[in-house]
Design an enzyme around this catalytic site. Structure first.
Site, PDB file in Angstrom:
ATOM      1  N   GLY A  40      38.866  40.117  31.589  1.00 34.41           N
ATOM      2  CA  GLY A  40      38.204  38.862  31.938  1.00 34.41           C
ATOM      3  C   GLY A  40      39.223  37.755  32.123  1.00 34.41           C
ATOM      4  N   GLY A 215      45.281  52.869  43.795  1.00 29.35           N
ATOM      5  CA  GLY A 215      46.670  52.916  43.320  1.00 29.35           C
ATOM      6  C   GLY A 215      47.642  52.931  44.484  1.00 29.35           C
ATOM      7  N   THR A 241      50.138  46.848  34.266  1.00 23.80           N
ATOM      8  CA  THR A 241      49.041  46.168  33.568  1.00 23.80           C
ATOM      9  C   THR A 241      48.620  44.922  34.361  1.00 23.80           C
ATOM     10  OG1 THR A 241      50.179  46.790  31.530  1.00 23.80           O
ATOM     11  CG2 THR A 241      48.310  45.305  31.295  1.00 23.80           C
ATOM     12  N   ALA A 242      47.324  44.797  34.556  1.00 23.13           N
ATOM     13  CA  ALA A 242      46.722  43.632  35.244  1.00 23.13           C
ATOM     14  C   ALA A 242      46.912  43.642  36.762  1.00 23.13           C
ATOM     15  CB  ALA A 242      47.198  42.302  34.672  1.00 23.13           C
ATOM     16  N   ASP A 245      43.471  43.650  38.058  1.00 21.24           N
ATOM     17  CA  ASP A 245      42.821  42.349  37.805  1.00 21.24           C
ATOM     18  C   ASP A 245      43.327  41.306  38.798  1.00 21.24           C
ATOM     19  OD1 ASP A 245      41.560  43.492  35.599  1.00 21.24           O
ATOM     20  OD2 ASP A 245      43.187  42.948  34.246  1.00 21.24           O
TER      21      ASP A 245
HETATM   22  O1  RIB Z   1      43.486  45.308  32.925  1.00 25.90           O
HETATM   23  C1  RIB Z   1      44.471  45.061  31.965  1.00 25.90           C
HETATM   24  C2  RIB Z   1      43.863  44.623  30.669  1.00 25.90           C
HETATM   25  O2  RIB Z   1      43.093  45.675  30.133  1.00 25.90           O
HETATM   26  C3  RIB Z   1      44.868  44.282  29.592  1.00 25.90           C
HETATM   27  O3  RIB Z   1      45.279  42.938  29.636  1.00 25.90           O
HETATM   28  C4  RIB Z   1      44.152  44.690  28.313  1.00 25.90           C
HETATM   29  O4  RIB Z   1      43.847  43.630  27.475  1.00 25.90           O
HETATM   30  C5  RIB Z   1      42.903  45.438  28.769  1.00 25.90           C
HETATM   31  O5  RIB Z   1      41.769  44.686  28.655  1.00 25.90           O
END
Ligand code: RIB
Length: 298
Positions: A40, A215, A241-242, A245
Site C-alpha cells: 500500500g 517480470g 522489491t517494490a 508497486d
Molecule cells: O511489494 C513489496 C512489498 O511487499 C514490501 O515492501 C513488503 O513490505 C511487502 O509488503
C-alpha cells in the site's frame, strides 16, 4: 480526481544475503537495513510521485509507525486517514540475494486491525470517479470494495499476495486488475500461458481492464479484444522489491492523467526498471522527472 490507496504500511527488515536461507541452515547476513514498505505505502508513493493527488488509508502502530507516516508525508501523500493503533505496525522480513531477487515473510500487525468504522470514516472523503487502489495485505477488503462501489469510485485490484480468499471478494466491481502471472493463474484457472490468462480474465470480467505483469517478459494490457504488449527496460537488478508497486503507481497515475494506455505502460515499465536498479522498497521509487528523462533502453 483523487487516488485512495487503502492498504498496508510495513517496516521492511531487509537482510542482504548471498542466497536464500535453506531449511535447517543458519545464515549470516552481510547487512541489515530498515526501509518503509508495504504494498500500500509503496503504491501510494509511486502514485504521488507520478503526479496525482494521493491519499493513504490504513493503520500503523502508535509506538513504531511514525517513520511510515513521515515517509508518506515526505512523498506528498495525504496521511490524515492513517489510523494509529495500540499494537505493532506490520513488518516484512526480506532476504535480498546476490541476483537482486527477494523472498519475503509478512507480519500483518496493525494492517489487519481495520474496522468497518475506520472504513466508513475514510470513505466520507471520496466521490464518484475517484480511484481506489487495493492490494491484498489488509483486512475488510470486501467492505471497502462495497463502499467504494456504492460511491461510484473506480476500483483497482492488485491481488497480491494472492490467497484463496481473493475469490470471496466482489470481483465484479473491479474496473482494473493489475496482477502477475501467478495471481493471474489463480483467478483464471489457467497456468503458464500469459495470452490465455489475459484472455480468460477479460472474458470472466468483461467490464474490467487487465494488466498482466510478466517480470523479464514485460507486461500485457488487455481490454476486450484490445491487446498491448510492453517490453521491459534493461537494467542491472539490485533489488526487485517494490518494482511491481512502482509499475502499478506510475501506470494508474498516468491513467488518472488521461495518458493513452501505450504511453502509460511505457512510463510504468521505465519507472519499475529504475526501481529494480536500487535497493529497498519505497527509497527505490523514482520521481516523474527521473522517469521522463531516463535514457534506459529496451
Ligand atoms: O511489494 C513489496 C512489498 O511487499 C514490501 O515492501 C513488503 O513490505 C511487502 O509488503
Amino acid at each position: 480526481m483523487k487516488a485512495l490507496v487503502f492498504g498496508s504500511l510495513n517496516i521492511d527488515n531487509v537482510y542482504t544475503v548471498d542466497h536464500f536461507v535453506k531449511p535447517g541452515e543458519t545464515l549470516s547476513s552481510e547487512e541489515l537495513k530498515f526501509f518503509c514498505g508495504g504494498k500500500g505505502l509503496n503504491q501510494a508513493i509511486a502514485l504521488s510521485r507520478s503526479g496525482v493527488e494521493t491519499w493513504q488509508a490504513g493503520a500503523v502502530g502508535k509506538a513504531d509507525g511514525q517513520m511510515l507516516i513521515d515517509c508518506l508525508d515526505n512523498a506528498g501523500v495525504n496521511t490524515k486517514l492513517v489510523e494509529k493503533k495500540d499494537m505493532p505496525s506490520g513488518h516484512a522480513i526480506i532476504q535480498n540475494n546476490s541476483s537482486g531477487e527477494n523472498s519475503i515473510i509478512l507480519f500483518g500487525g496493525s494492517n489487519m486491525s481495520i474496522t468497518k468504522e475506520n472504513v466508513l470514516k475514510v470513505m466520507e472523503h471520496f466521490e464518484k470517479g475517484d480511484f481506489l487502489i487495493l492490494q491484498n495485505e489488509i483486512n475488510q477488503m470486501s467492505f471497502i470494495m462495497e463502499c467504494a462501489h456504492k460511491i461510484g469510485m473506480k476500483i483497482v485490484l492488485n491481488p497480491s499476495p494472492i490467497n484463496e480468499k481473493i475469490n470471496e471478494l466482489p470481483l465484479e466491481y473491479v474496473s482494473y486488475f493489475i496482477l502477475n502471472e501467478i495471481e493471474g493463474a489463480v483467478l483464471s484457472g489457467i497456468e503458464n500461458d500469459e495470452e490465455k490468462i489475459a484472455q480468460k480474465l477479460s472474458e470472466k470480467y468483461p467490464d474490467a481492464q487487465i494488466v498482466l505483469t510478466l517480470g523479464k517478459n514485460g507486461s500485457v494490457y488487455r481490454c476486450k479484444d484490445t491487446v498491448i504488449k510492453q517490453p521491459i527496460y534493461k537494467v542491472k537488478a539490485v533489488d526487485t522489491t517494490a518494482a511491481g508497486d512502482t509499475f502499478t503507481g506510475f501506470f494508474f497515475g498516468s491513467i488518472m492523467k488521461n495518458v493513452p494506455i501505450e504511453e502509460a505502460m511505457d512510463i510504468a515499465a521505465k519507472a519499475s526498471a529504475i526501481a529494480v536498479g536500487r535497493k529497498g522498497a519505497s527509497p527505490s521509487i523514482p520521481s516523474l522527472e527521473e522517469v521522463l528523462n531516463s535514457s534506459l533502453s529496451k
